[in-house]
Design an enzyme around this catalytic site. Structure first.
Site, short mmCIF file in Angstrom:
data_model
loop_
_atom_site.label_atom_id
_atom_site.label_comp_id
_atom_site.label_asym_id
_atom_site.label_seq_id
_atom_site.Cartn_x
_atom_site.Cartn_y
_atom_site.Cartn_z
N CYS A 55 0.85 -1.21 0.00
CA CYS A 55 0.00 0.00 0.00
C CYS A 55 0.87 1.25 0.00
CB CYS A 55 -0.92 0.02 1.21
SG CYS A 55 -2.10 -1.34 1.23
N ARG A 132 -7.88 -4.61 -2.88
CA ARG A 132 -7.46 -3.50 -3.77
C ARG A 132 -8.45 -3.35 -4.92
NH1 ARG A 132 -2.62 -2.39 -1.74
NH2 ARG A 132 -1.53 -4.18 -0.88
C1 BEZ Z 1 0.59 -4.64 1.85
O1 BEZ Z 1 1.79 -4.84 1.79
O2 BEZ Z 1 0.09 -3.56 1.47
C2 BEZ Z 1 -0.30 -5.70 2.39
C3 BEZ Z 1 0.12 -7.01 2.29
C4 BEZ Z 1 -0.68 -8.01 2.79
C5 BEZ Z 1 -1.88 -7.71 3.41
C6 BEZ Z 1 -2.30 -6.38 3.48
C7 BEZ Z 1 -1.51 -5.39 2.98
#
Ligand code: BEZ
Length: 216
Positions: A55, A132
């Site tokens: 993110c 997402r």
């Molecule tokens: C992330 O790196 O944004 C992420 C990875 C796994 C679960 C939720 C967010």
């Protein structure tokens, strides 16, 4: 306004062509209302959580390209279950670490009312995080395209811009965008619905597979 003011109902079935459900909620730039964006394009997108690696890279990438969306008269609006103060702390960290100020609104959705209304919450997981999901909403408030990526795969900003360019070009020219189309490349004309034109065409494909020349 701690809760979004709306009459949103849970939905896992929003489709292309549906009117985007309206809501009003707190965001990092103050209260926002989805319907106030009518007249412009809007990309509404959810992310699983603040302070997570993928993110963070998405927000750095999107904020770095904010001018490219603005040039296309398209606003960005992000959303997650995290609180407004978590969003603030994350944006401060991004500014300090990467030198990028995220100035588009990030909505807080701690009750998941908005996320559920847009089908942004995973039906499979027992996790409350939004996935997402990205909605491309036209100036009339209609959902024109949607993408959904898992939490562990980041979105492509060039592909988001390409989708936006494609939607704007097909609207402007009443045309079709072929595979791998990029801004400035030829679009396709819609096929004829007239059998006489099918038989009159110069070859077997030109009645349905025909270019329009270069467009922006
Ligand atoms: C992330 O790196 O944004 C992420 C990875 C796994 C679960 C939720 C967010």
């Amino acid at each position: 306004m701690n809760q979004p003011s709306s009459t949103l109902l849970p939905s896992a079935s929003l489709r292309i062509g549906d009117l985007a459900p309206d809501f009003e909620a707190r965001s990092t730039v103050g209260p926002v209302q989805l319907s106030a964006y009518r007249g412009r394009w809007l990309i509404l997108f959810s992310h699983p959580a603040d302070f997570t690696p993928v993110c963070t890279t998405e927000f750095v990438a999107l904020a770095s390209e904010a001018a490219a969306f603005d040039t296309r008269d398209c606003a960005l609006m992000a959303l997650s279950v995290d609180s407004l103060f978590s969003h603030f702390a994350w944006l401060r960290m991004i500014r300090d670490r990467f030198g990028i100020e995220v100035r588009f609104p990030i909505v807080e959705d701690p009750t998941l009312v908005i996320g559920r209304a847009f089908g942004m919450v995973s039906a499979q997981d027992n996790d409350s995080a939004t996935v997402r999901t990205t909605f491309f909403i036209d100036p009339g408030g209609v959902i024109r395209a949607m993408t959904c990526y898992p939490a562990n795969l980041g979105r492509s900003v060039p592909e988001m811009l390409r989708i936006l360019d494609g939607l704007q070009a097909i609207d402007a020219h009443g045309a079709l965008a072929p595979a791998n189309w990029q801004q400035g490349e030829p679009l396709l004309m819609a096929p004829t619905h007239d059998l006489d034109e099918v038989f009159a065409a110069s070859d077997a494909t030109s009645w349905f597979l025909r270019g329009m020349g270069g467009q922006d």
